[in-house]
Design an enzyme around this catalytic site. Structure first.
Site, PDB file in Angstrom:
ATOM      1  N   GLY A 150       0.859  -1.187   0.000  1.00 12.23           N
ATOM      2  CA  GLY A 150       0.000   0.000   0.000  1.00 12.23           C
ATOM      3  C   GLY A 150       0.889   1.229   0.000  1.00 12.23           C
ATOM      4  O   GLY A 150       2.046   1.165  -0.411  1.00 12.23           O
ATOM      5  N   THR A 185      -1.537  -1.811   8.091  1.00 12.69           N
ATOM      6  CA  THR A 185      -2.538  -2.706   7.506  1.00 12.69           C
ATOM      7  C   THR A 185      -1.935  -3.467   6.333  1.00 12.69           C
ATOM      8  O   THR A 185      -1.096  -2.950   5.614  1.00 12.69           O
ATOM      9  CB  THR A 185      -3.764  -1.921   6.983  1.00 12.69           C
ATOM     10  OG1 THR A 185      -3.344  -1.007   5.977  1.00 12.69           O
ATOM     11  CG2 THR A 185      -4.494  -1.205   8.093  1.00 12.69           C
ATOM     12  N   ASN A 231      -2.844  -4.769   2.769  1.00  6.05           N
ATOM     13  CA  ASN A 231      -3.854  -4.496   1.739  1.00  6.05           C
ATOM     14  C   ASN A 231      -3.959  -5.718   0.848  1.00  6.05           C
ATOM     15  O   ASN A 231      -2.955  -6.183   0.332  1.00  6.05           O
ATOM     16  CB  ASN A 231      -3.435  -3.291   0.901  1.00  6.05           C
ATOM     17  CG  ASN A 231      -3.267  -2.032   1.724  1.00  6.05           C
ATOM     18  OD1 ASN A 231      -2.843  -2.078   2.881  1.00  6.05           O
ATOM     19  ND2 ASN A 231      -3.584  -0.899   1.144  1.00  6.05           N
ATOM     20  N   GLU A 249      -8.547  -3.921   3.764  1.00  2.00           N
ATOM     21  CA  GLU A 249      -7.351  -3.640   4.558  1.00  2.00           C
ATOM     22  C   GLU A 249      -7.481  -4.334   5.886  1.00  2.00           C
ATOM     23  O   GLU A 249      -8.499  -4.191   6.576  1.00  2.00           O
ATOM     24  CB  GLU A 249      -7.254  -2.142   4.822  1.00  2.00           C
ATOM     25  CG  GLU A 249      -6.588  -1.364   3.720  1.00  2.00           C
ATOM     26  CD  GLU A 249      -6.353   0.059   4.168  1.00  2.00           C
ATOM     27  OE1 GLU A 249      -5.208   0.419   4.415  1.00  2.00           O
ATOM     28  OE2 GLU A 249      -7.351   0.790   4.305  1.00  2.00           O
ATOM     29  N   ILE A 266      -3.690  -6.757  11.779  1.00  2.31           N
ATOM     30  CA  ILE A 266      -3.620  -7.947  12.628  1.00  2.31           C
ATOM     31  C   ILE A 266      -3.005  -7.555  13.964  1.00  2.31           C
ATOM     32  O   ILE A 266      -1.942  -6.921  14.005  1.00  2.31           O
ATOM     33  CB  ILE A 266      -2.801  -9.062  11.930  1.00  2.31           C
ATOM     34  CG1 ILE A 266      -3.526  -9.473  10.633  1.00  2.31           C
ATOM     35  CG2 ILE A 266      -2.641 -10.263  12.852  1.00  2.31           C
ATOM     36  CD1 ILE A 266      -2.788 -10.480   9.792  1.00  2.31           C
ATOM     37  N   TYR A 297       3.921  -9.008   2.659  1.00  6.91           N
ATOM     38  CA  TYR A 297       3.895  -8.754   1.220  1.00  6.91           C
ATOM     39  C   TYR A 297       4.056 -10.041   0.407  1.00  6.91           C
ATOM     40  O   TYR A 297       4.950 -10.834   0.655  1.00  6.91           O
ATOM     41  CB  TYR A 297       5.003  -7.778   0.812  1.00  6.91           C
ATOM     42  CG  TYR A 297       4.783  -6.379   1.336  1.00  6.91           C
ATOM     43  CD1 TYR A 297       3.506  -5.822   1.357  1.00  6.91           C
ATOM     44  CD2 TYR A 297       5.837  -5.622   1.818  1.00  6.91           C
ATOM     45  CE1 TYR A 297       3.306  -4.549   1.844  1.00  6.91           C
ATOM     46  CE2 TYR A 297       5.639  -4.337   2.315  1.00  6.91           C
ATOM     47  CZ  TYR A 297       4.364  -3.811   2.324  1.00  6.91           C
ATOM     48  OH  TYR A 297       4.158  -2.550   2.801  1.00  6.91           O
ATOM     49  N   ARG A 336     -18.975  -1.653  12.486  1.00  2.00           N
ATOM     50  CA  ARG A 336     -19.709  -0.453  12.033  1.00  2.00           C
ATOM     51  C   ARG A 336     -19.597  -0.335  10.517  1.00  2.00           C
ATOM     52  O   ARG A 336     -18.829  -1.059   9.890  1.00  2.00           O
ATOM     53  CB  ARG A 336     -19.145   0.832  12.689  1.00  2.00           C
ATOM     54  CG  ARG A 336     -17.711   1.113  12.304  1.00  2.00           C
ATOM     55  CD  ARG A 336     -17.229   2.454  12.852  1.00  2.00           C
ATOM     56  NE  ARG A 336     -15.803   2.634  12.592  1.00  2.00           N
ATOM     57  CZ  ARG A 336     -15.305   3.132  11.479  1.00  2.00           C
ATOM     58  NH1 ARG A 336     -16.100   3.580  10.512  1.00  2.00           N
ATOM     59  NH2 ARG A 336     -13.994   3.245  11.299  1.00  2.00           N
ATOM     60  N   LYS A 365     -17.365   5.270   6.992  1.00  4.34           N
ATOM     61  CA  LYS A 365     -17.851   6.628   6.708  1.00  4.34           C
ATOM     62  C   LYS A 365     -16.695   7.588   6.443  1.00  4.34           C
ATOM     63  O   LYS A 365     -15.533   7.233   6.637  1.00  4.34           O
ATOM     64  CB  LYS A 365     -18.749   7.129   7.835  1.00  4.34           C
ATOM     65  CG  LYS A 365     -18.115   7.125   9.207  1.00  4.34           C
ATOM     66  CD  LYS A 365     -19.101   7.690  10.200  1.00  4.34           C
ATOM     67  CE  LYS A 365     -18.369   8.560  11.204  1.00  4.34           C
ATOM     68  NZ  LYS A 365     -19.200   9.302  12.101  1.00  4.34           N
ATOM     69  N   PHE A 392     -14.530  10.727   7.406  1.00  4.66           N
ATOM     70  CA  PHE A 392     -14.199  11.506   8.589  1.00  4.66           C
ATOM     71  C   PHE A 392     -13.604  12.839   8.159  1.00  4.66           C
ATOM     72  O   PHE A 392     -13.018  12.947   7.080  1.00  4.66           O
ATOM     73  CB  PHE A 392     -13.219  10.728   9.481  1.00  4.66           C
ATOM     74  CG  PHE A 392     -13.873   9.565  10.184  1.00  4.66           C
ATOM     75  CD1 PHE A 392     -14.406   9.711  11.466  1.00  4.66           C
ATOM     76  CD2 PHE A 392     -13.992   8.334   9.551  1.00  4.66           C
ATOM     77  CE1 PHE A 392     -15.043   8.640  12.094  1.00  4.66           C
ATOM     78  CE2 PHE A 392     -14.621   7.265  10.187  1.00  4.66           C
ATOM     79  CZ  PHE A 392     -15.143   7.422  11.459  1.00  4.66           C
TER      80      PHE A 392
END
Ligand code: RBF
Ligand code: MG
Length: 317
Positions: A200, A211, A213, A259, A262, A270, A283, A286, A288
């Site tokens: 990423g 993260t 990806n 994404e 862990i 990779y 959730r 959204k 931000f």
């Protein structure tokens, strides 16, 4: 226990060992859910009884995707995911047919003859099985034509659960509603996808939440948002974590991206394949106002996921 690998054939050419006789099914098998699993188990029994290899014919893209393009329902299992689940049900050979305008033009009879030419001695199809030009072929046509090929055709009834018929459509509905336990009941396992970890931009690491990806073949995912997940590493290690499958509106993203963060994992992944099992929706995604606010939210999400794992007993999975 079988030790042979499942063979993948990209067309309808009769191949060894199926041309000398096989048991066969055909369909989309999207999700490889408990209805498909029951059919595959029944077909495996016939395969043992007749001492013939087990063949599954699938289509890529799925016919509905070919005809409806972006309006087709979201795919539950990419080809890669479908194949890894089919392999778990002891399938010997998969014929994956490229669904194109050429295949769409095949008359039902011509398509059925291609299926018999594969060596089918026993065909088991779902009750709603349709094939050939304008979906004109069905189990009745197969039965009519089977006699001249010394083949037997059987229809496998749709499995019902709590009085409702198990279908890929129903699973899509459960996933889009965030009802992951409902989906588990229909899939016989948590919903999961397999993908290769790609590089990423390192933004996650910069803000303290690295993260992985995933590169996925899901143009439109059947679920989106933030989830408590379990990741299965190539060495079979099972790790807890959190994932966002979304477009990342905060950073102006356009395409869906999965994404995965862990918990407590330092090494980079990779190039490795990760299986991500979605356990609980935290959730929806959204936009931000700033990255700072998003990072605060992500820390709350992580806390929620950890609370979920604390309360987790295996019978809830
Ligand atoms: N990006 C968003 O734009 N909106 C979100 O609601 C959102 N939630 C996320 C939740 C988690 C747990 C994670 C790991 C990422 C989330 N992201 C979200 C993606 C985030 O923008 C991205 O990880 C960073 O920009 C680094 O690429
Ligand atoms: Mg990343």
């Amino acid at each position: 226990m079988k030790y042979t690998l499942m063979k993948l054939v990209r067309d309808l050419k009769p191949s060894f060992p199926s041309r000398d006789g096989c048991v066969l099914t055909l369909g989309n098998f999207d999700g490889v859910h408990i209805g498909h699993q029951a059919l595959l188990t029944a077909l495996r029994q016939e395969s043992k009884r007749l001492q013939l290899p087990m063949v599954v014919v699938i289509f890529e893209p799925q016919p509905e995707e070919f005809f409806s393009k972006a309006d087709a329902p979201a795919r539950l299992t990419s080809l890669r995911d479908k194949l890894r689940f089919l392999a778990q049900y002891d399938v010997d050979i998969v014929h994956c047919l490229h669904f194109s305008s050429k295949l769409a033009m095949f008359s039902a009879v011509d398509f059925a003859e291609e299926i018999f030419a594969l060596g089918a001695k026993f065909i088991l199809v779902g009750e709603d099985c349709k094939f050939g030009y304008q979906r004109q072929g069905d189990s009745h046509l197969l039965t009519q034509l089977a006699g001249t090929h010394a083949c037997q055709v059987q229809v496998f009834p749709k499995l019902a659960q709590h009085g409702v018929r198990v279908s890929s459509t129903l699973i899509r509905k459960k996933l889009s509603q965030g009802d992951l336990t409902g989906a588990v009941e229909l899939l016989g396992r948590p919903y999961s996808v397999l993908g290769r970890v790609v590089r990423g931009f390192g933004r996650g690491s910069q803000v303290g939440v690295p993260t992985a990806n995933l590169l996925l073949n899901y143009p439109r995912p059947p679920l989106a948002g933030v989830y408590a997940i379990q990741a299965v590493l190539p060495d079979k290690r099972i790790c807890k974590g959190i994932a966002n499958w979304g477009v990342r509106p905060t950073i102006g993203g356009m395409h869906f991206c999965l994404e995965v963060h862990i918990f407590g994992l330092e090494e980079n992944l990779y190039g490795k394949y990760l299986e991500v099992c979605f356990l609980k929706k935290i959730r929806s995604e959204k936009r931000f106002e700033s990255m700072e606010i998003l990072v605060k939210q992500i820390h709350q999400d992580i806390q929620k996921a950890q609370d979920f794992f604390k309360g987790l007993t295996y019978d809830k999975l």
